[in-house]
Design a protein around this motif. Structure first.
Motif, PDB file in Angstrom:
ATOM      1  N   PRO A  32       4.151  12.788   5.575  1.00 27.12           N
ATOM      2  CA  PRO A  32       2.837  12.304   5.132  1.00 27.12           C
ATOM      3  C   PRO A  32       2.154  11.360   6.116  1.00 27.12           C
ATOM      4  CG  PRO A  32       4.406  12.244   3.322  1.00 27.12           C
ATOM      5  CD  PRO A  32       5.193  12.580   4.553  1.00 27.12           C
ATOM      6  N   ALA A  33       2.927  10.687   6.959  1.00 31.26           N
ATOM      7  CA  ALA A  33       2.340   9.719   7.900  1.00 31.26           C
ATOM      8  C   ALA A  33       1.918  10.369   9.212  1.00 31.26           C
ATOM      9  CB  ALA A  33       3.342   8.596   8.172  1.00 31.26           C
TER      10      ALA A  33
ATOM     11  N   VAL B 125       8.574  -0.128  16.310  1.00 34.36           N
ATOM     12  CA  VAL B 125       9.467   0.436  15.295  1.00 34.36           C
ATOM     13  C   VAL B 125       9.237  -0.243  13.951  1.00 34.36           C
ATOM     14  CG1 VAL B 125      11.875   0.687  14.584  1.00 34.36           C
ATOM     15  CG2 VAL B 125      11.224   1.165  16.951  1.00 34.36           C
ATOM     16  N   GLU B 126       9.141  -1.573  13.973  1.00 33.89           N
ATOM     17  CA  GLU B 126       8.947  -2.317  12.724  1.00 33.89           C
ATOM     18  C   GLU B 126       7.654  -1.913  12.043  1.00 33.89           C
ATOM     19  OE1 GLU B 126       8.353  -6.930  11.142  1.00 33.89           O
ATOM     20  OE2 GLU B 126       8.293  -6.478  13.288  1.00 33.89           O
ATOM     21  N   ARG B 127       6.580  -1.771  12.807  1.00 36.17           N
ATOM     22  CA  ARG B 127       5.297  -1.428  12.207  1.00 36.17           C
ATOM     23  C   ARG B 127       5.292  -0.007  11.659  1.00 36.17           C
ATOM     24  NH1 ARG B 127       5.122  -5.601  15.071  1.00 36.17           N
ATOM     25  NH2 ARG B 127       3.414  -7.141  15.001  1.00 36.17           N
ATOM     26  N   LEU B 128       5.976   0.888  12.330  1.00 34.64           N
ATOM     27  CA  LEU B 128       6.077   2.239  11.799  1.00 34.64           C
ATOM     28  C   LEU B 128       6.814   2.243  10.464  1.00 34.64           C
ATOM     29  CD1 LEU B 128       6.972   4.296  15.020  1.00 34.64           C
ATOM     30  CD2 LEU B 128       4.729   3.937  13.991  1.00 34.64           C
ATOM     31  N   ARG B 129       7.882   1.481  10.388  1.00 31.26           N
ATOM     32  CA  ARG B 129       8.634   1.410   9.126  1.00 31.26           C
ATOM     33  C   ARG B 129       7.776   0.855   7.999  1.00 31.26           C
ATOM     34  NH1 ARG B 129      13.997  -0.746  11.893  1.00 31.26           N
ATOM     35  NH2 ARG B 129      15.242   1.152  11.946  1.00 31.26           N
TER      36      ARG B 129
ATOM     37  N   SER C 128       4.730   1.102   7.541  1.00 28.82           N
ATOM     38  CA  SER C 128       3.725   2.077   7.112  1.00 28.82           C
ATOM     39  C   SER C 128       4.342   3.364   6.604  1.00 28.82           C
ATOM     40  CB  SER C 128       2.748   2.359   8.267  1.00 28.82           C
ATOM     41  OG  SER C 128       1.919   1.224   8.486  1.00 28.82           O
ATOM     42  N   GLY C 129       5.618   3.316   6.266  1.00 30.25           N
ATOM     43  CA  GLY C 129       6.256   4.437   5.583  1.00 30.25           C
ATOM     44  C   GLY C 129       6.664   5.592   6.470  1.00 30.25           C
ATOM     45  N   VAL C 130       6.759   5.368   7.790  1.00 30.59           N
ATOM     46  CA  VAL C 130       7.117   6.455   8.705  1.00 30.59           C
ATOM     47  C   VAL C 130       8.608   6.777   8.569  1.00 30.59           C
ATOM     48  CG1 VAL C 130       7.372   7.078  11.142  1.00 30.59           C
ATOM     49  CG2 VAL C 130       5.263   5.974  10.324  1.00 30.59           C
ATOM     50  N   GLN C 131       8.912   8.062   8.525  1.00 28.03           N
ATOM     51  CA  GLN C 131      10.296   8.538   8.461  1.00 28.03           C
ATOM     52  C   GLN C 131      10.800   8.753   9.889  1.00 28.03           C
ATOM     53  OE1 GLN C 131      10.035  12.079   6.033  1.00 28.03           O
ATOM     54  NE2 GLN C 131       8.711  11.017   4.568  1.00 28.03           N
TER      55      GLN C 131
ATOM     56  N   PHE D 171       0.832  -1.208   0.000  1.00 32.71           N
ATOM     57  CA  PHE D 171       0.000   0.000   0.000  1.00 32.71           C
ATOM     58  C   PHE D 171       0.864   1.255   0.000  1.00 32.71           C
ATOM     59  CE2 PHE D 171      -2.181   3.427   2.229  1.00 32.71           C
ATOM     60  CZ  PHE D 171      -3.361   3.507   1.519  1.00 32.71           C
ATOM     61  N   GLN D 172       1.915   1.253   0.804  1.00 31.82           N
ATOM     62  CA  GLN D 172       2.771   2.442   0.867  1.00 31.82           C
ATOM     63  C   GLN D 172       3.538   2.652  -0.440  1.00 31.82           C
ATOM     64  OE1 GLN D 172       2.639   4.689   3.134  1.00 31.82           O
ATOM     65  NE2 GLN D 172       1.252   3.535   4.457  1.00 31.82           N
TER      66      GLN D 172
END
Length: 579
Positions: A482-483, A414-418, A420-423, A190-191
């Protein structure tokens, strides 16, 4: 020279045309009440991939079954790369099928759709500036667990997959917690695509009524206003009107309070981020869940799904510029937005009237219990105006921080944030950072597990400004990205589907050090002598609370919690808000 008989044979062979390829799907080859298997589905897309340069089938990650998750991309110029497609200013329509494999209409409809959109000239034109991304079957695990009995309420197909995945997870509750490999693969896919429009195909349960399809659109008050305005004023009227012309009359998803839909009216579905369209909304994507009616025959349900997807693609082609403008506005304003809602409540004072096509709900004696039971009388159809409640108001809001700081110790988060495209930026050295810490004041925990977790709700926090030490490698997460909305709804513990609500930070709720009362008695007495203001607070609390006044243990524990001996990390939420 060839012998005469050989020459004749060659001429005869050359005159025989090759047999045309049979492009019918397994559903189309069946009796109208069968659905494709996972193997047949992937094999069909492989054949399309081989025959048409506009279609590509590829693996997009793993599932809990150990089988790959596939994506199908339909792009007229053979460009299958998300970044390149976005650079060409094309809209992306992302269709996900088979999250519940016992609800397979979208699986069969999308196979026909992909074929028709490359074979039919009129349909190809709709893809001039639109790219289709299709997940053929999302819950591969459940699709492999095929049976003919678990969909008790459903009229066909003859056999189908199972709702739970290989870990017995309902994947439509897994978009935030991402316990499954399926969900983690989806987040990355999705990302990469960042679609403008997302569709999740389903079959409904619940009441009986005249409609073959019901529709969940992203809840209008949760969607960014620019996108909500476009969806409400242009997209939904076009979809409802187009389906009406095809005699597939649409209704909002039939969710209601009371005995029957017409008793008190329909209620809008509030899709929180655990659900597919709740997750996609966090990234300014307009989402739809199609829900064909379980009691209608299977073939019309597939056809209605096909027609809805076709209409949606046509409308996206027609409205490409308007969609792009609305999304650009949403992205810009989300970056500047200061207040964010974390919880919502239905406003029962606001309703619109909707013309509903139902069947009369009646009662008759049950052959099982002998008591009155509900049934819907198909010999008594009605068309009447009923209220539709779809206005939600924020119950909890939060001020946007400048950044969050997340200790690296919380690796699952941390893994889930990554994914979902988190910077995020790791700290380059140990440091002290001033910010706002939350202390968990109160919360309620479900008594039974829900999708593998004991969910927390009604979370109350106490904010405290304090300096906190962080280590090299801990993560600074700016909100200027964006996130941003995703970050707020996952890292603010009061949010409905926050990582705290799902139990990812539960270990901070347990005290690690304590005291022996006979030892601490003397320390506590000395502390009260040295801090007379503390004695005043203790006596006041005893006057206000008789139970506290009668408990020596409670009073000693209270003094302990005011002392330097009490661990500062107990009940302290690990994520720091930098204001």
């Amino acid at each position: 020279m060839f012998p005469a008989f050989l020459t004749s044979l060659l001429l005869t062979s050359a005159a025989i045309p090759a047999a045309p390829t049979d492009w019918r799907t397994p559903f189309e080859k069946g009796n109208g009440n069968t659905t494709t298997t996972h193997a047949e589905c992937i094999r069909y897309y492989q054949q399309l991939d081989t025959a048409y340069p506009e279609i590509q089938l590829r693996e997009a990650g793993q599932t809990d079954s150990g089988r790959p998750l596939h994506e199908v991309v339909v792009s007229l110029d053979g460009d299958f790369e998300p970044a390149s497609v976005r650079a060409k200013n094309r809209r992306v329509v992302f269709i996900q099928n088979g999250i519940h494999p016992g609800e397979p209409e979208g699986i069969d409809a999308s196979m026909q759709l992909a074929r028709d959109y490359v074979q039919k000239k009129e349909l190809r034109q709709q893809l001039a500036d639109v790219v289709l991304v299709i997940i053929p079957i999302y819950n591969v695990d459940g699709a492999l667990n095929r049976n003919a009995t678990t969909r008790t309420n459903q009229n066909g197909p003859e056999s189908y997959g199972f709702r739970g995945n290989a870990r017995n997870l309902d994947l439509n509750r897994d978009y935030i917690k991402q316990d499954s490999r399926n969900a983690r693969a989806f987040a990355q896919l999705f990302q990469r695509w960042q679609p403008e429009i997302y569709v999740d195909t389903h079959t409904s349960n619940g009441a009986d009524y005249q409609y073959t399809m019901t529709l969940i659109a992203t809840q209008k008050d949760k969607l960014h206003p620019a996108l909500s305005q476009y969806m409400q004023q242009r997209l939904l009227p076009a979809l409802y009107g187009g389906m009406d012309k095809k005699k597939w009359y649409l209704t909002p998803y039939v969710d209601f309070e009371g005995r029957t839909p017409d008793a008190r009216g329909l209620v809008g579905f509030l899709e929180t981020p655990r659900y597919s369209t709740g997750y996609t909304t966090l990234f300014n994507t307009i989402g739809f869940v199609t829900e064909t009616h379980m009691l209608k025959a299977y073939a019309p349900r597939v056809r209605a799904t096909y027609d809805f997807l076709d209409l949606l693609i046509r409308q996206v082609h027609q409205d490409g510029a308007a969609i792009a403008q609305a999304r650009t506005t949403a992205a810009q304003q989300t970056r500047e937005q200061q207040q964010f809602a974390l919880g919502w409540r239905l406003d029962t004072t606001q309703a619109e009237q909707f013309t509903f096509r139902g069947f009369a709900g009646k009662t008759k004696p049950s052959e099982v219990s002998g008591l009155p039971r509900l049934y819907y009388d198909r010999a008594a159809p009605y068309t009447k105006s009923i209220p539709y409640y779809n206005t939600f108001r924020p119950t909890t809001t939060v001020q946007r921080p400048r950044a969050y700081v997340l200790p690296q110790a919380w690796g699952e988060v941390v893994e889930r944030l990554r994914l979902s495209g988190v910077q995020m930026r790791p700290l380059s050295a140990d440091t002290i950072i001033n910010g706002e810490s939350y202390y968990i004041q109160d919360y309620k925990t479900a008594s039974r597990p829900y999708e593998g977790h004991y969910l927390h709700s009604q979370v109350q926090v106490r904010p405290v400004q304090q300096p906190r030490p962080f280590l090299r490698g801990d993560y600074l997460i700016p909100l200027d990205q964006p996130a941003a909305r995703y970050l707020i709804e996952t890292l603010e513990p009061q949010a409905t589907d926050s990582f705290f609500a799902w139990g990812f930070f539960d270990s901070v709720l347990q005290q690690k050090e304590h005291f022996s009362d006979y030892v601490f008695e003397d320390i506590a007495a000395d502390l009260l002598r040295r801090r007379p203001e503390l004695r005043v607070q203790l006596e006041a609390k005893k006057k206000q609370d008789p139970a506290f006044a009668a408990s020596a243990a409670a009073q000693l524990d209270w003094v302990y919690r005011q002392s330097d001996h009490y661990e500062a990390s107990h009940l302290r939420y690990p994520v720091l808000r930098v204001l």
